[in-house]
Each structure stands twice: as structure tokens, then as C-alpha cells.
Scaffold this motif. Structure first.
Motif, PDB file in Angstrom:
ATOM      1  N   LEU A 299      36.914  46.462  94.816  1.00 46.97           N
ATOM      2  CA  LEU A 299      35.477  46.153  94.726  1.00 46.97           C
ATOM      3  C   LEU A 299      34.412  45.409  95.647  1.00 46.97           C
ATOM      4  CD1 LEU A 299      35.868  46.287  90.370  1.00 46.97           C
ATOM      5  CD2 LEU A 299      34.986  48.474  92.223  1.00 46.97           C
ATOM      6  N   LYS A 300      35.146  44.002  95.540  1.00 51.20           N
ATOM      7  CA  LYS A 300      34.522  42.861  96.095  1.00 51.20           C
ATOM      8  C   LYS A 300      33.934  43.941  97.864  1.00 51.20           C
ATOM      9  CE  LYS A 300      36.738  39.375  93.887  1.00 51.20           C
ATOM     10  NZ  LYS A 300      38.000  38.388  94.267  1.00 51.20           N
ATOM     11  N   ALA A 301      35.109  44.508  98.357  1.00 51.39           N
ATOM     12  CA  ALA A 301      34.846  45.392  99.762  1.00 51.39           C
ATOM     13  C   ALA A 301      35.065  46.731 100.107  1.00 51.39           C
ATOM     14  CB  ALA A 301      35.774  44.122 100.616  1.00 51.39           C
ATOM     15  N   PRO A 302      34.536  47.634  99.334  1.00 47.15           N
ATOM     16  CA  PRO A 302      34.822  48.783  99.407  1.00 47.15           C
ATOM     17  C   PRO A 302      35.699  49.727 100.251  1.00 47.15           C
ATOM     18  CG  PRO A 302      32.179  48.710  98.232  1.00 47.15           C
ATOM     19  CD  PRO A 302      32.821  47.217  98.648  1.00 47.15           C
ATOM     20  N   TRP A 303      34.845  48.948 101.694  1.00 48.28           N
ATOM     21  CA  TRP A 303      35.413  49.601 102.958  1.00 48.28           C
ATOM     22  C   TRP A 303      36.748  49.610 102.633  1.00 48.28           C
ATOM     23  CZ3 TRP A 303      38.461  46.636 105.917  1.00 48.28           C
ATOM     24  CH2 TRP A 303      38.930  45.400 106.247  1.00 48.28           C
ATOM     25  N   ARG A 304      37.730  48.808 101.965  1.00 46.59           N
ATOM     26  CA  ARG A 304      39.099  48.280 102.450  1.00 46.59           C
ATOM     27  C   ARG A 304      39.900  49.547 101.436  1.00 46.59           C
ATOM     28  NH1 ARG A 304      39.161  42.299  98.923  1.00 46.59           N
ATOM     29  NH2 ARG A 304      38.512  41.463 101.140  1.00 46.59           N
ATOM     30  N   LYS A 305      39.141  50.018 100.702  1.00 45.81           N
ATOM     31  CA  LYS A 305      39.690  51.386 100.179  1.00 45.81           C
ATOM     32  C   LYS A 305      39.266  52.819 101.780  1.00 45.81           C
ATOM     33  CE  LYS A 305      36.726  52.350  96.712  1.00 45.81           C
ATOM     34  NZ  LYS A 305      35.670  52.473  95.019  1.00 45.81           N
TER      35      LYS A 305
END
Length: 372
Positions: A176-182
């Protein structure tokens, strides 16, 4: 030579480690500009850098300019090198743009999301006669360097295999803190975002090019597009075998990250929260109490992660000033990227992949995944 003028492109979470490393090398380089699309991130980065510099009383305060457009920064600010810490999906483009303008580049891992971009980065750096470095700071860890020294001195005899295990927990808040991670197409996923550091160390220790590999990946959290579990078996051209296990679903918190090397005359297991501890150190021809002495030597090396960044920065800065290649240059950074992309291709096709892997990138793999 004057201190190098450094700019940081991307002031997110990982930029703190780069600011610390830059401050540690402040006699040789200084921060002159930062760039991010969020002004508060730039403010925080500048504040943190100045705080660290203030603690080093012999260095004068320096004003640092802010830019929301990195192309404007490159046009208006006389920088020598750019540190790229943006989201993984932009590493290739941002590096290429900076290199084309004759700037030295130190880019976070992965250096790109495609073999094509990685090759282009290497090509341009040579044409423009600038340095390209990739941020694999764990290569500079003293325990890791001790292991590499043992391999180069042939203490293992015939190498047999190497294994790396990354058993971590990455909960919903992390994504959630950095959506690009998923997001697979932006460089999210266990292999390319987390395990690539360990893959780099594994292939570096094996002293050989990859012959072929087979991989299985999966996504066990329903809110993920990218994989949160991966396993790879690598056959290197020198006959050794590498095994990678990357698991981001470990309950309830990080369990371990290990690197194990096995040979006919030696066994070494590196562990700890940052692969910063020697767990096993056994050799046929070992000094008395060698294992115990090394364990004590590195036992309290708790800041290895930040310190390794500082050593990587020193090498990169020295490479610029001495006009030599950085220890982890573009060619070295590309090796682990090839393994990761080969693993994704293996999962997609369900078969063993022979190396070298050419013209493979995550975007094409993503399209193929949806078409099959």
C-alpha cells in the motif's frame, strides 16, 4: 580535483541510504540537486542530508536545488553524476537519458527491466565515456568479500553448488505504501525487487556464466499481480548448480536470508538479517579457531547495510576520478537481470531456458502471459 557534484533522481524510501553514503563520502562528492514529483520528499531529503553534513563539522553548508522535472535539472544544473533511485520500471529510461547527456550514473537495482535497455545503457556509457554503476552494495560487505577471497584462493577445491534463501514477510501495508511493488510491469515481484541482490551474489561466487535454468513462480496473496514466491535451479557453464528460493509470504516476520557455498574441501554459510554473519566456515585446510575468530570479527557488524552503500559510493567516486570501471559496472549489473528475466520466461513457457537470453523484457512477457 574538486568534489564531484551529485544529483539524486527519486527521493523515496531507499534514497536515505544513498544520502547517508554520500554524506560519508563528503570529502570527495557533494549533493547539489534533488528531483522528485513530490516536493515534500525533496524537502525531507535535503533536510536529512544537511543534518548529516552538519554532524561533520569540517564541511561547509551547501545549498541544494530542487526540481520536479529531471530533464530541467540536467539542463540547468551542472552535475557530474546522477544517482537514480526512482521506481524500478523507470530505471532504464532515466539512466539512458542521463547517460546521453554525458552524466555518470549510479542506478539502483535492477538496472532496467529489459536486456535491450541494459545493453543500451552499457553502449551509451562507453560512447559518452562516462561511468555506469549498479547498486549491488552487498558485494562490498566485509564478510562477503572474505567469502569471495576464499573462492578465488581455491580453498573450496571443486565448487559444487551455491544456495540462497530469502525468507521474508511483506504484508499488505508494504504494498500500500508503494503500489508499484505489486505491479509486475513496473518492476514489482519477489525476484526482481527483492531476490536480485542475492542472485547477484550467488552468480558472482560461482565464477561462471549461466548455461541454463528452470524456474517456478506463483502469487499467493490475492492483491498481488507480481509473484511473491519463486524458486530457480541454475546450471552454470562450469558445471556448478545454483538454487534460489525467494519467499515473501513468511509468517509472521522476516525469518532469514542466507547464502551457502559448497565445495569438495569447504562449506560456508552466510546468514543474519543482511547476510552479514558467518554461520558456518569449514575448510579442509583451515587455521585453528578460524571459524570462531571470523564469527567474532563480524559479530557486531550491525550496520553492514548502510556501510556497504558507503563503500560502493567510494568505489564509484574513485572510478570516476581514476577513469576506471566501477567494481559493479553495467556488465556486472546485467548478469543478475538476465537470470531474473530468464526465470520469468521459464515460468511463462514451463520449460528450461538456455542462455544467453536475448531481447527479453517484462512488458513483452506480460503481454504473452495474458495472450496464452
Amino acid at each position: 580535483m574538486e568534489r564531484l557534484k551529485i544529483a539524486i533522481l527519486g527521493c523515496g524510501r531507499i534514497s536515505d541510504k544513498h544520502i547517508e553514503a554520500l554524506a560519508d563520502n563528503n570529502l570527495e562528492a557533494r549533493l547539489v540537486a534533488v528531483c522528485d514529483i513530490l516536493p515534500e520528499r525533496m524537502d525531507n531529503a535535503i533536510k536529512y542530508y544537511n543534518k548529516l553534513i552538519k554532524e561533520k563539522e569540517y564541511i561547509e553548508f551547501q545549498s541544494i536545488k530542487k526540481y520536479m522535472d529531471y530533464k530541467e535539472m540536467l539542463e540547468k544544473n551542472d552535475v557530474d553524476a546522477v544517482i537514480i533511485t526512482t521506481e524500478s520500471g523507470f530505471h532504464g529510461k532515466h539512466s539512458i537519458d542521463c547517460l546521453k547527456l554525458g552524466k555518470h550514473v549510479l542506478v539502483e537495482k535492477p538496472m532496467a527491466l529489459s536486456i535491450t535497455d541494459a545493453d543500451e545503457m552499457i553502449k551509451i556509457s562507453k560512447e559518452k565515456k562516462v561511468k555506469l554503476g549498479v547498486c549491488y552494495q552487498n558485494r562490498f560487505s566485509p564478510p562477503i568479500l572474505k567469502l569471495k577471497e576464499a573462492i578465488e584462493n581455491e580453498r573450496f577445491g571443486q565448487l559444487i553448488n551455491g544456495t540462497t534463501r530469502i525468507l521474508w514477510n511483506r504484508d499488505k501495508d508494504y504494498y500500500l505504501k508503494a503500489p508499484w511493488r505489486k505491479d509486475w510491469k513496473l518492476g514489482g515481484g519477489a525476484l526482481i525487487n527483492q531476490c536480485i541482490h542475492h542472485i547477484d551474489l550467488l552468480q558472482w561466487m560461482m565464477n561462471s556464466k549461466v548455461g541454463n535454468l528452470f524456474a517456478q513462480t506463483d502469487t499467493f496473496f490475492s492483491n498481488m499481480q507480481a509473484e511473491d514466491f519463486a524458486a530457480i535451479i541454475i546450471r552454470f557453464k562450469n558445471g556448478t548448480i545454483g538454487i534460489v528460493e525467494g519467499n515473501l509470504c513468511v509468517y509472521p516476520k522476516n525469518l532469514e536470508e542466507t547464502l551457502s557455498i559448497f565445495g569438495e574441501k569447504g562449506t560456508v554459510v552466510m546468514g543474519g538479517s543482511r547476510i552479514n554473519m558467518i554461520k558456518v566456515w569449514k575448510f579442509e585446510k583451515g587455521e585453528e579457531y578460524e571459524e570462531e575468530n571470523l564469527e567474532k570479527q563480524f559479530l557486531n557488524y550491525n550496520k553492514i547495510y548502510a556501510h556497504s552503500h558507503s563503500l560502493l559510493y567510494k568505489d564509484f567516486i574513485d572510478a570516476i576520478k581514476e577513469n576506471r570501471e566501477p567494481m559493479v559496472n553495467g556488465e556486472e549489473g546485467k548478469k543478475s537481470l538476465e537470470i531474473v528475466l530468464g526465470a520469468y520466461l521459464s515460468q511463462l513457457l514451463g520449460e528450461k531456458i538456455d542462455f544467453p537470453v536475448k531481447e527479453v523484457d517484462i512488458h513483452n512477457l506480460l503481454r504473452c502471459r495474458y495472450e496464452m
